[in-house]
Scaffold this motif. Sequence first.
Motif, PDB file in Angstrom:
ATOM      1  N   GLU A  70       0.830  -1.211   0.000  1.00 53.98           N
ATOM      2  CA  GLU A  70       0.000   0.000   0.000  1.00 53.98           C
ATOM      3  C   GLU A  70       0.861   1.257   0.000  1.00 53.98           C
ATOM      4  O   GLU A  70       0.567   2.227  -0.717  1.00 53.98           O
ATOM      5  CB  GLU A  70      -0.933  -0.015   1.212  1.00 53.98           C
ATOM      6  N   ARG A  71       1.909   1.260   0.787  1.00 55.65           N
ATOM      7  CA  ARG A  71       2.746   2.468   0.840  1.00 55.65           C
ATOM      8  C   ARG A  71       3.444   2.732  -0.507  1.00 55.65           C
ATOM      9  O   ARG A  71       3.695   3.877  -0.872  1.00 55.65           O
ATOM     10  CB  ARG A  71       3.764   2.349   1.963  1.00 55.65           C
ATOM     11  N   ASP A  72       3.738   1.621  -1.255  1.00 61.50           N
ATOM     12  CA  ASP A  72       4.343   1.791  -2.584  1.00 61.50           C
ATOM     13  C   ASP A  72       3.339   2.425  -3.541  1.00 61.50           C
ATOM     14  O   ASP A  72       3.695   3.301  -4.337  1.00 61.50           O
ATOM     15  CB  ASP A  72       4.796   0.438  -3.135  1.00 61.50           C
ATOM     16  N   LEU A  73       2.091   1.985  -3.452  1.00 62.36           N
ATOM     17  CA  LEU A  73       1.052   2.551  -4.300  1.00 62.36           C
ATOM     18  C   LEU A  73       0.858   4.030  -4.002  1.00 62.36           C
ATOM     19  O   LEU A  73       0.723   4.858  -4.913  1.00 62.36           O
ATOM     20  CB  LEU A  73      -0.245   1.772  -4.137  1.00 62.36           C
ATOM     21  N   GLU A  74       0.833   4.382  -2.733  1.00 63.42           N
ATOM     22  CA  GLU A  74       0.665   5.785  -2.365  1.00 63.42           C
ATOM     23  C   GLU A  74       1.804   6.638  -2.920  1.00 63.42           C
ATOM     24  O   GLU A  74       1.599   7.762  -3.396  1.00 63.42           O
ATOM     25  CB  GLU A  74       0.606   5.915  -0.834  1.00 63.42           C
ATOM     26  N   ALA A  75       3.017   6.095  -2.857  1.00 63.72           N
ATOM     27  CA  ALA A  75       4.169   6.830  -3.395  1.00 63.72           C
ATOM     28  C   ALA A  75       4.037   7.021  -4.899  1.00 63.72           C
ATOM     29  O   ALA A  75       4.358   8.098  -5.449  1.00 63.72           O
ATOM     30  CB  ALA A  75       5.459   6.099  -3.055  1.00 63.72           C
ATOM     31  N   MET A  76       3.545   6.010  -5.607  1.00 58.42           N
ATOM     32  CA  MET A  76       3.386   6.116  -7.060  1.00 58.42           C
ATOM     33  C   MET A  76       2.283   7.109  -7.422  1.00 58.42           C
ATOM     34  O   MET A  76       2.404   7.859  -8.394  1.00 58.42           O
ATOM     35  CB  MET A  76       3.087   4.739  -7.665  1.00 58.42           C
ATOM     36  N   LEU A  77       1.203   7.115  -6.649  1.00 54.90           N
ATOM     37  CA  LEU A  77       0.132   8.078  -6.911  1.00 54.90           C
ATOM     38  C   LEU A  77       0.658   9.499  -6.794  1.00 54.90           C
ATOM     39  O   LEU A  77       0.265  10.395  -7.563  1.00 54.90           O
ATOM     40  CB  LEU A  77      -1.018   7.852  -5.936  1.00 54.90           C
ATOM     41  N   GLU A  78       1.571   9.705  -5.863  1.00 51.92           N
ATOM     42  CA  GLU A  78       2.125  11.039  -5.654  1.00 51.92           C
ATOM     43  C   GLU A  78       3.106  11.425  -6.769  1.00 51.92           C
ATOM     44  O   GLU A  78       3.177  12.591  -7.173  1.00 51.92           O
ATOM     45  CB  GLU A  78       2.834  11.083  -4.299  1.00 51.92           C
ATOM     46  N   SER A  79       3.862  10.448  -7.296  1.00 52.44           N
ATOM     47  CA  SER A  79       4.882  10.759  -8.292  1.00 52.44           C
ATOM     48  C   SER A  79       4.365  10.706  -9.735  1.00 52.44           C
ATOM     49  O   SER A  79       5.043  11.157 -10.656  1.00 52.44           O
ATOM     50  CB  SER A  79       6.059   9.780  -8.161  1.00 52.44           C
ATOM     51  N   THR A  80       3.180  10.157  -9.934  1.00 54.43           N
ATOM     52  CA  THR A  80       2.665   9.991 -11.297  1.00 54.43           C
ATOM     53  C   THR A  80       2.524  11.305 -12.070  1.00 54.43           C
ATOM     54  O   THR A  80       2.889  11.364 -13.260  1.00 54.43           O
ATOM     55  CB  THR A  80       1.334   9.238 -11.273  1.00 54.43           C
ATOM     56  N   PRO A  81       1.995  12.408 -11.479  1.00 49.91           N
ATOM     57  CA  PRO A  81       1.893  13.648 -12.256  1.00 49.91           C
ATOM     58  C   PRO A  81       3.238  14.108 -12.834  1.00 49.91           C
ATOM     59  O   PRO A  81       3.334  14.445 -14.023  1.00 49.91           O
ATOM     60  CB  PRO A  81       1.328  14.649 -11.254  1.00 49.91           C
ATOM     61  N   ALA A  82       4.294  14.084 -12.027  1.00 51.73           N
ATOM     62  CA  ALA A  82       5.604  14.504 -12.515  1.00 51.73           C
ATOM     63  C   ALA A  82       6.125  13.531 -13.570  1.00 51.73           C
ATOM     64  O   ALA A  82       6.742  13.931 -14.577  1.00 51.73           O
ATOM     65  CB  ALA A  82       6.582  14.598 -11.355  1.00 51.73           C
ATOM     66  N   GLU A  83       5.895  12.234 -13.341  1.00 49.60           N
ATOM     67  CA  GLU A  83       6.356  11.227 -14.299  1.00 49.60           C
ATOM     68  C   GLU A  83       5.641  11.391 -15.638  1.00 49.60           C
ATOM     69  O   GLU A  83       6.260  11.323 -16.706  1.00 49.60           O
ATOM     70  CB  GLU A  83       6.092   9.836 -13.724  1.00 49.60           C
ATOM     71  N   ALA A  84       4.320  11.645 -15.588  1.00 49.18           N
ATOM     72  CA  ALA A  84       3.549  11.816 -16.818  1.00 49.18           C
ATOM     73  C   ALA A  84       3.990  13.072 -17.571  1.00 49.18           C
ATOM     74  O   ALA A  84       4.103  13.074 -18.793  1.00 49.18           O
ATOM     75  CB  ALA A  84       2.059  11.870 -16.498  1.00 49.18           C
ATOM     76  N   LYS A  85       4.235  14.155 -16.815  1.00 58.59           N
ATOM     77  CA  LYS A  85       4.677  15.391 -17.474  1.00 58.59           C
ATOM     78  C   LYS A  85       6.019  15.205 -18.166  1.00 58.59           C
ATOM     79  O   LYS A  85       6.247  15.722 -19.262  1.00 58.59           O
ATOM     80  CB  LYS A  85       4.764  16.520 -16.435  1.00 58.59           C
ATOM     81  N   ALA A  86       6.915  14.465 -17.539  1.00 58.24           N
ATOM     82  CA  ALA A  86       8.218  14.209 -18.159  1.00 58.24           C
ATOM     83  C   ALA A  86       8.056  13.406 -19.453  1.00 58.24           C
ATOM     84  O   ALA A  86       8.753  13.660 -20.448  1.00 58.24           O
ATOM     85  CB  ALA A  86       9.120  13.464 -17.185  1.00 58.24           C
ATOM     86  N   LEU A  87       7.135  12.456 -19.441  1.00 61.39           N
ATOM     87  CA  LEU A  87       6.883  11.692 -20.657  1.00 61.39           C
ATOM     88  C   LEU A  87       6.285  12.567 -21.750  1.00 61.39           C
ATOM     89  O   LEU A  87       6.671  12.482 -22.919  1.00 61.39           O
ATOM     90  CB  LEU A  87       5.936  10.525 -20.348  1.00 61.39           C
ATOM     91  N   LEU A  88       5.344  13.421 -21.385  1.00 57.19           N
ATOM     92  CA  LEU A  88       4.698  14.286 -22.359  1.00 57.19           C
ATOM     93  C   LEU A  88       5.674  15.290 -22.964  1.00 57.19           C
ATOM     94  O   LEU A  88       5.534  15.689 -24.127  1.00 57.19           O
ATOM     95  CB  LEU A  88       3.514  15.013 -21.713  1.00 57.19           C
ATOM     96  N   GLU A  89       6.670  15.702 -22.191  1.00 61.47           N
ATOM     97  CA  GLU A  89       7.670  16.635 -22.726  1.00 61.47           C
ATOM     98  C   GLU A  89       8.457  16.009 -23.873  1.00 61.47           C
ATOM     99  O   GLU A  89       8.897  16.715 -24.782  1.00 61.47           O
ATOM    100  CB  GLU A  89       8.611  17.072 -21.602  1.00 61.47           C
ATOM    101  N   THR A  90       8.624  14.689 -23.847  1.00 62.55           N
ATOM    102  CA  THR A  90       9.331  14.037 -24.956  1.00 62.55           C
ATOM    103  C   THR A  90       8.546  14.120 -26.259  1.00 62.55           C
ATOM    104  O   THR A  90       9.101  13.955 -27.341  1.00 62.55           O
ATOM    105  CB  THR A  90       9.611  12.549 -24.649  1.00 62.55           C
ATOM    106  N   GLU A  91       7.231  14.401 -26.158  1.00 64.15           N
ATOM    107  CA  GLU A  91       6.394  14.561 -27.335  1.00 64.15           C
ATOM    108  C   GLU A  91       6.096  16.027 -27.627  1.00 64.15           C
ATOM    109  O   GLU A  91       5.243  16.333 -28.470  1.00 64.15           O
ATOM    110  CB  GLU A  91       5.089  13.791 -27.163  1.00 64.15           C
ATOM    111  N   GLY A  92       6.750  16.933 -26.892  1.00 65.20           N
ATOM    112  CA  GLY A  92       6.612  18.352 -27.184  1.00 65.20           C
ATOM    113  C   GLY A  92       5.612  19.098 -26.333  1.00 65.20           C
ATOM    114  O   GLY A  92       5.354  20.281 -26.574  1.00 65.20           O
TER     115      GLY A  92
END
Length: 572
Positions: A51-73
């Motif tokens: 559960e604590r791993d899931l909570e950590a991923m929920l918190e980091s997902t916005p930054a991770e998604a933005k980094a991925l989207l930057e690769t597409e401009g």
Amino acid sequence: MRYLLLLLLCLPLAALALDYRVEIDAPQALQPLLEENLDLLQLRSDDSLQERDLEAMLESTPAEAKALLETEGYFSAEVSVQRDGQLVHVRVNPGLPVTVGQVNLQFSGAVTQVDDFRHFIEAAQAGWTLPHGAIFRQADWDDSKKAALRPLLLERFPRASITASRAEIDPATRSATLTVSIDSGPLVRYGPLQISGNERYPESVIRGQANFREGGDYRQQDILDYQSSLEKDSHYSGVVVAPLWEQLQGDRVPIGVTVSEVKRQKLELGLNYSTGDGPGVRLGYEHYNLFRRGYTGSVVYDWKHDRQKLDLGLALPRETGGYSHAVNLHVSHEDVLGTQTDSRSLGVFRIRQVGNIESRLGLEYVLEQERDHGVLSRDSKALIASYGWTQRAIDNLLRPSSGYLIEAQVASTVGELGSDTRFQRGYVRLANYWSPDWLHGTLVTRVEGGQVFAADGSQVPTSRLFKAGGAGSVRGYQFESLGVKNSDGTIEGGRVLATSSIEYQYPVTQNWRAAVFVDAGDAASSWQSLNLATAYGVGARWLSPLAPLAFDLAHGNRDKRWRWNLNLGLAF
């Protein structure tokens, strides 16, 4: 109660693994990028996830998604993550993409001093995939930098490197300013050849095939062509050609050539059999160092009960540009359906092999006699100049599934010099392997055609006329049994030829294919008298370690007979 708690603690961790689903709300074009890269999805099946791993991923997902989207401009994306029990919602608003506003390519080093400096600038610009107004994508940015550097690496400046690269993003204008600085390094020239592994054959065989000389400007294509030429040389079983950068002195780089030599002599014995021709024997001998000059001498004798053939050859080593020269003496005797043909020819050839293309220029003197049931019916001689061009592009010689063959030949007598009559001859053959995704198997097609133009066809050597029938032609008929039929039943060659074949190969196992086919073709004295003989049949293909082995059982519709053939090699 105490024992129940203890039992729960002992349950396998897999039984307590997290179970959740992820829904991504994003433009369809960006969905695969997020689904294939977000940890939230990639680690979902990990049994050790807590559960604590899931909570950590929920918190980091916005930054991770933005980094991925930057690769597409997309540099102003908004990402939110919300959990509703076992369902996780990821909402993405990518905003507007950043586009390329300005591109700066900067060169330094020796390349700026060469007369054709502009050539390198234009080549870099031609390969650049991020022009003004294009969406800035990381993959295109990486590819563009490589494309700008590649022209230098391929020609004269193999030590070139990118010294700096920047992509400056202006969020306000959603534009990117791109800057790439390239240092060409020194202009590199060829040093001496350093040859190793050469023991049986003279070094001239190796040195003569290089289309560059010491002191010439370095080109990567020269190295690749040199490697390819040596690999095709019958003297060697293995070749490695590479610049020795660790020995670079000034602007000169030595070129290392390491070869593995074949034995000086080779003897071959082959046996074959088919219903049309019966048993056959092939005996071959080759010597790869005649006169201690690396010349290749060959003797090949083919025997069948109705035809015998002897070939004596002398081949000189390849030269610069892929050229080689050969001399061939050919003697043959055939007795097919009552027609006996004795042929002798002497030819000299200039051959060029570049990649998968071979061209051949030749001059041959041919003597032939033909007898029908022992009575002399043709006695001809001809001095013939010829040119042939062949391209063979096959994906895999042992397991062919895709590729093609284009073969064309033209020939003509040299006026009336040494010839009984003037004639011209043309021939073309096209073949193809095709294995589309929707077809479970391989489709093999072949067409060929030819024509002889002559004022007196009776004086044209039989070997320059056309016959059809047998393996590689029209299966279901005897070898060369399709042609011009005389009143006494003998078969003569015709002035025109047309054959075709279509075959479907179905993969039964990894090494076996079943085949069904239809063939058609004929040789005749004119196109008006051409009457196509048809055949159909089935076969088996064994993809052996040496070459594909084909067994065919075919029915000739013209004479209503079944015949079988066994053939080793490609369909063309």
